[in-house]
Write an enzyme that holds these catalytic residues in place. Structure first.
Site, PDB file in Angstrom:
ATOM      1  N   LYS A  52       6.588   3.533   1.350  1.00  0.00           N
ATOM      2  CA  LYS A  52       6.210   4.769   0.645  1.00  0.00           C
ATOM      3  C   LYS A  52       6.559   5.993   1.499  1.00  0.00           C
ATOM      4  O   LYS A  52       7.081   6.992   0.996  1.00  0.00           O
ATOM      5  CB  LYS A  52       4.715   4.736   0.289  1.00  0.00           C
ATOM      6  CG  LYS A  52       4.437   3.766  -0.849  1.00  0.00           C
ATOM      7  CD  LYS A  52       2.957   3.434  -1.074  1.00  0.00           C
ATOM      8  CE  LYS A  52       2.854   2.278  -2.069  1.00  0.00           C
ATOM      9  NZ  LYS A  52       1.495   1.843  -2.359  1.00  0.00           N
ATOM     10  N   GLN A  96      -4.316   2.721  -0.078  1.00  0.00           N
ATOM     11  CA  GLN A  96      -3.664   1.430  -0.254  1.00  0.00           C
ATOM     12  C   GLN A  96      -4.710   0.320  -0.443  1.00  0.00           C
ATOM     13  O   GLN A  96      -5.632   0.184   0.347  1.00  0.00           O
ATOM     14  CB  GLN A  96      -2.779   1.123   0.973  1.00  0.00           C
ATOM     15  CG  GLN A  96      -1.965  -0.151   0.852  1.00  0.00           C
ATOM     16  CD  GLN A  96      -0.896  -0.060  -0.247  1.00  0.00           C
ATOM     17  OE1 GLN A  96      -0.208   0.936  -0.389  1.00  0.00           O
ATOM     18  NE2 GLN A  96      -0.770  -1.123  -1.030  1.00  0.00           N
ATOM     19  N   ASP A 119      -1.556   7.236  -7.915  1.00  0.00           N
ATOM     20  CA  ASP A 119      -1.493   5.811  -8.273  1.00  0.00           C
ATOM     21  C   ASP A 119      -1.881   5.606  -9.742  1.00  0.00           C
ATOM     22  O   ASP A 119      -1.643   4.542 -10.309  1.00  0.00           O
ATOM     23  CB  ASP A 119      -2.462   4.997  -7.393  1.00  0.00           C
ATOM     24  CG  ASP A 119      -1.743   4.283  -6.253  1.00  0.00           C
ATOM     25  OD1 ASP A 119      -0.510   4.118  -6.340  1.00  0.00           O
ATOM     26  OD2 ASP A 119      -2.430   3.892  -5.292  1.00  0.00           O
TER      27      ASP A 119
END
Ligand code: NAP
Length: 288
Positions: A52, A96, A119
Site C-alpha cells: 500500500k 490493517q 477501506d
C-alpha cells in the site's frame, strides 16, 4: 477463452491516478495523503501494508505508516484513530486487519470517520453503497466491478452467482452487481447453499470468493461463462523461492477452456484490489 488481465488494467489506472496527482500539484491543490495503521508483525499484514505504501509512492501520494506492537490496548488504538480523524493533512486511512484478539475490530472500524474510511468498512459507507449514494466501496468489489467495466463485459440482465458472503468481498459485490447501471440478477451462495453445483452452473458470471483452493471445477461452470476468481490461498510450493504460491478458488486448467473470460491468480483481482485503495484515497481528497 480470453484472460482478464488485472495487472495490466491496474497499471493503466495507476498511470491515470499519477496524472491526476500531477494536475493537482500544478494547480497547487492538496496531494492525497493515506495513512496505514499496522498492529504487530503478521507476515501477511506486513506485506499488504508495504504494498500500500509502495503504491502510494508510485502515484505520487503522500503516505504514513503508524506502527503498534501486538500488546497495544484498544484504548490506545482508538486514541490514534481519533487523532487521524482530526488530522487535516490525512485524507484517508486504514487500520490493517486482522487485529489481535483483545481488540474489537468492529469498534475500531466504527471509530473511523466515514469520510476518511478508504477501506469502506464503516457501516455508514456500507449503507450508502447499498442505497446507491456516493461512498467508499471496499477495495476488492470495487476492483472487480472496474475490471468488468473496462473489459466491457455485458452485465445487463445476466445471471450472476457470487460464492461467498463476507462483509469485505461477497456481500458488497453482490449488492454492486445488482445496482442500476450494472443490472445483473444476483444469487449469493455460501456454505449452506443447497445444490451449489447447479447454482454455479446457472451463472453467466460466476464469482468465487471462498478461500478454498481449486474449489470450482469444470462441472460447476456453464460453457461461455465469465469467471472471476477472488481466492488467494498460499499453498506450499517447494520449487519457489518463498516456498509457497498463491492458488485461486477456481481449478483454472479445467475451467478456463469453458469460459469466455476468466481472471488468473495471481494477476487478476489482486492488483485491482490494490489500485482500488488508491482510487478511494483520491476520492477522499474531494470527499463523497
Ligand atoms: P471469508 O470471510 O472466509 O468468506 C468465505 C465465504 O465463502 C463465506 O461466506 C463462506 O460461507 C463461503 N464458503 C466457504 N466454504 C464454502 C463452501 N464449501 N461452499 C460454499 N461457500 C463456502 O473470506 P473472504 O475474506 O471473503 O475471502 C475469500 C477469498 O478471497 C480468500 O481466499 C481471500 O484470501 C481472498 N481475497 C482476495 C483478495 C484479492 O485482492 N485477491 C481480497 C480479499 C480476499 P459461510 O458464510 O456460510 O461461512
Amino acid at each position: 477463452m480470453q484472460l482478464i488481465d488485472g495487472k495490466k488494467i491496474a497499471s493503466e489506472i495507476k498511470k491515470e491516478i499519477a496524472g491526476e496527482v500531477l494536475k493537482i500539484k500544478e494547480n497547487g491543490g492538496k496531494v492525497p495523503h493515506l495513512a496505514a495503521v499496522l498492529v504487530g508483525h503478521d507476515g501477511g499484514s506486513e506485506t499488504y501494508v508495504a504494498f500500500k505504501i509502495k503504491d502510494c509512492q508510485e502515484v505520487g501520494f503522500k503516505s504514513s505508516l503508524v506502527r503498534f506492537e501486538d500488546d497495544v490496548t484498544e484504548a490506545e488504538l482508538l486514541a490514534k484513530v481519533e487523532e487521524l480523524n482530526n488530522d487535516p493533512d490525512i485524507d484517508g486511512f486504514i487500520v490493517q486487519l486482522p487485529l489481535p484478539k483483545h481488540i474489537s475490530e468492529q469498534k475500531i472500524i466504527e471509530a473511523i470517520d466515514p469520510k476518511k474510511d478508504v477501506d469502506g468498512f464503516h457501516p455508514v459507507n456500507v449503507g450508502r453503497m447499498v442505497i446507491g449514494l456516493p461512498s467508499f466501496v471496499s477495495a476488492t468489489p470495487y476492483g472487480i466491478v472496474e475490471l468488468l467495466k473496462r473489459y466491457q463485459i455485458e452485465t445487463n440482465g445476466k445471471n450472476c452467482v457470487v460464492v461467498g458472503r463476507s462483509n469485505i468481498v461477497g456481500r458488497p459485490l453482490s449488492v454492486l452487481l445488482s445496482q442500476k447501471g450494472i443490472n445483473a440478477t444476483v444469487t449469493v451462495a455460501h456454505s449452506r447453499t443447497a445444490n451449489l453445483e447447479q447454482v454455479c452452473a446457472s451463472a453467466d458470471i460466476l464469482v468465487a470468493a471462498i478461500g478454498s483452493p481449486e474449489f470450482i471445477t469444470a462441472g460447476m461452470v456453464k460453457k461461455g461463462a465469465v469467471v472471476i476468481d477472488v481466492g488467494t490461498t498460499r499453498v506450499p510450493a517447494p520449487e519457489t523461492k518463498s516456498g509457497w504460491k498463491l492458488k485461486g478458488d477456481v481449478k483454472f486448467d479445467e475451467v478456463a477452456p469453458k469460459c469466455s473470460w476468466i481472471t488468473p491468480v495471481p494477476g487478476g483481482v489482486g492488483p485491482m484490489t490494490r489500485v482500488a485503495l488508491l482510487q478511494n484515497t483520491l476520492l477522499a481528497v474531494k470527499g463523497w
